[in-house]
Design a protein around this motif. Structure first.
Motif, PDB file in Angstrom:
ATOM      1  N   ILE A 180       5.112   7.279 -11.239  1.00 26.28           N
ATOM      2  CA  ILE A 180       5.582   5.970 -11.705  1.00 26.28           C
ATOM      3  C   ILE A 180       4.537   5.387 -12.663  1.00 26.28           C
ATOM      4  N   ASN A 181       5.002   4.749 -13.736  1.00 25.16           N
ATOM      5  CA  ASN A 181       4.083   4.110 -14.684  1.00 25.16           C
ATOM      6  C   ASN A 181       3.858   2.628 -14.359  1.00 25.16           C
ATOM      7  N   VAL A 182       4.941   1.979 -13.912  1.00 28.00           N
ATOM      8  CA  VAL A 182       4.834   0.548 -13.636  1.00 28.00           C
ATOM      9  C   VAL A 182       5.419   0.232 -12.259  1.00 28.00           C
ATOM     10  N   LEU A 183       4.590  -0.317 -11.394  1.00 30.87           N
ATOM     11  CA  LEU A 183       5.059  -0.746 -10.074  1.00 30.87           C
ATOM     12  C   LEU A 183       5.075  -2.277 -10.062  1.00 30.87           C
ATOM     13  N   ILE A 184       6.260  -2.822  -9.789  1.00 26.96           N
ATOM     14  CA  ILE A 184       6.379  -4.284  -9.743  1.00 26.96           C
ATOM     15  C   ILE A 184       6.570  -4.712  -8.289  1.00 26.96           C
ATOM     16  N   ILE A 185       5.623  -5.477  -7.782  1.00 32.11           N
ATOM     17  CA  ILE A 185       5.671  -5.912  -6.387  1.00 32.11           C
ATOM     18  C   ILE A 185       6.272  -7.317  -6.294  1.00 32.11           C
ATOM     19  N   ASP A 186       7.411  -7.408  -5.606  1.00 31.96           N
ATOM     20  CA  ASP A 186       8.020  -8.721  -5.369  1.00 31.96           C
ATOM     21  C   ASP A 186       7.424  -9.283  -4.085  1.00 31.96           C
ATOM     22  N   THR A 187       6.893 -10.479  -4.136  1.00 29.34           N
ATOM     23  CA  THR A 187       6.244 -11.061  -2.954  1.00 29.34           C
ATOM     24  C   THR A 187       7.045 -12.246  -2.439  1.00 29.34           C
ATOM     25  N   LYS A 221       0.837  -1.216   0.000  1.00 30.37           N
ATOM     26  CA  LYS A 221       0.000   0.000   0.000  1.00 30.37           C
ATOM     27  C   LYS A 221       0.868   1.260   0.000  1.00 30.37           C
ATOM     28  N   ALA A 222       1.909   1.241   0.836  1.00 31.49           N
ATOM     29  CA  ALA A 222       2.808   2.399   0.895  1.00 31.49           C
ATOM     30  C   ALA A 222       3.548   2.585  -0.441  1.00 31.49           C
ATOM     31  N   ALA A 223       3.877   1.472  -1.074  1.00 25.41           N
ATOM     32  CA  ALA A 223       4.578   1.547  -2.363  1.00 25.41           C
ATOM     33  C   ALA A 223       3.677   2.199  -3.422  1.00 25.41           C
ATOM     34  N   VAL A 224       2.396   1.867  -3.387  1.00 29.33           N
ATOM     35  CA  VAL A 224       1.450   2.454  -4.340  1.00 29.33           C
ATOM     36  C   VAL A 224       1.368   3.974  -4.125  1.00 29.33           C
TER      37      VAL A 224
END
Ligand code: GDP
Length: 297
Positions: free
Chosen positions: A185-192, A174-177
């Motif tokens: 930012i155009n593309v957010l890539i979430i590493d899980t 959520k904080a990253a968004v």
């Protein structure tokens, strides 16, 4: 590469087919039996192999093929076409939102599949396309994962958002968004986080992230070296979490690679990219037709 053995076996079958001026139905059936064995040895799932052979035979024993010019060549062409169709025919791109709107991509997969590495590889691809990319470190369980993402992000010249390992993955996401929206930012890539095996906690964590952030694409990373397991894992993730596509890693290895042939047919979801090495540049777009040519040699 993963298919060397399969390629060699298929080439032997094709050599015999080509050497004959005319073919009988029995010749085709014998050849298909050999193709079947080769595919099974390459770890393609039994059900898929059966369907595949049925489709090829259905087309190849037709009178037009057997009485035509170069029947052997025709049979090989049919095998090629059916292989392409098995792998999904068209190349599928990872869907991004229109214009500059933020697209959120969530990476999923078992531990060791290559998720963190692939997230950084993908970030590089999007950056090359002129996108402003952010990587978010939500794998708070594997001690080295955050550092690994930071190191790789730096190599790619892509910012990495992290909050250490004391926050929950959902809160970090959520904080990253928020950070992404503030910084265009155009593309957010979430590493899980992955686990060694498919487990409930991992699935719930991914579902939770999906509920709390507007994930546009869920990309599953699977290790080609695990063969049939890669296919089963893909099926389970798709059922439980819902995936949009698969990235198959470690196809550079000396493995049997059959997963590449089964994933689309089993899950209905396309293979998007293939990992061909540990370097951050070793990620190739997946082209079913080129893969078929590679396999057939
Ligand atoms: P994660 O646990 O899913 O995040 O997996 P990692 O990204 O840490 O990758 C596990 C290992 O696989 C690392 O040593 C990577 O360098 C390696 N790896 C990832 N992708 C590939 C690939 O396409 N080919 C090869 N040979 N190794 C890979």
């Amino acid at each position: 590469m993963a298919f060397d053995n399969l390629t060699e076996k298929l080439q032997n079958v094709f050599k015999k087919l080509r050497s004959k001026g005319s073919l009988t139905e029995a010749d085709v059936k014998l050849a298909m039996k050999e193709v079947k064995m080769a595919l099974l040895e390459a770890d393609v799932s039994f059900k898929i192999v059966k369907q595949f052979i049925k489709s090829v035979e259905g087309r190849a024993v037709g009178q037009d093929v057997l009485t035509g010019l170069n029947p052997g060549q025709m049979v090989i062409k049919i095998v090629n076409e059916e292989l392409v169709s098995l792998m999904g025919s068209d190349t599928t791109e990872i869907a991004l939102k229109e214009g500059k709107a933020l697209t959120i991509i969530m990476m999923a997969g078992l531990q060791g599949a290559g998720k963190t590495t692939t997230a950084a590889k993908l970030a590089g691809k999007f950056k090359q396309k002129g996108k402003k990319v952010l990587l978010a470190a939500c794998d708070v369980y594997r001690p080295a994962a955050i550092k690994q993402l930071q190191v790789n992000g730096e190599k790619q010249g892509v910012e990495v958002f992290s909050m250490g390992d004391k926050n929950s993955p959902v809160n970090i996401a959520k904080a990253a968004v928020e950070h992404a929206l503030k910084n265009d930012i155009n593309v957010l890539i979430i590493d899980t986080a992955g686990r060694l095996q498919v487990d409930e906690d991992m699935m719930n964590e991914l579902i939770d992230i999906k509920k709390n952030v507007d994930v546009y694409q869920t990309i599953l990373v699977v290790d080609a070296m695990t063969g049939q397991d890669a296919v089963n894992v893909s099926g389970t993730f798709n059922e439980k979490v819902g995936i949009d596509g698969v990235i198959l890693t470690k196809l550079d290895g000396d493995t049997r690679g059959g997963a590449a042939l089964s994933i689309k047919a089993v899950t209905g979801k396309p293979i998007l990219y293939i990992g061909m090495g540990e370097k951050l540049s070793d990620l190739e777009q997946f082209y079913p037709d080129r893969m078929a040519s590679r396999i057939l040699g």
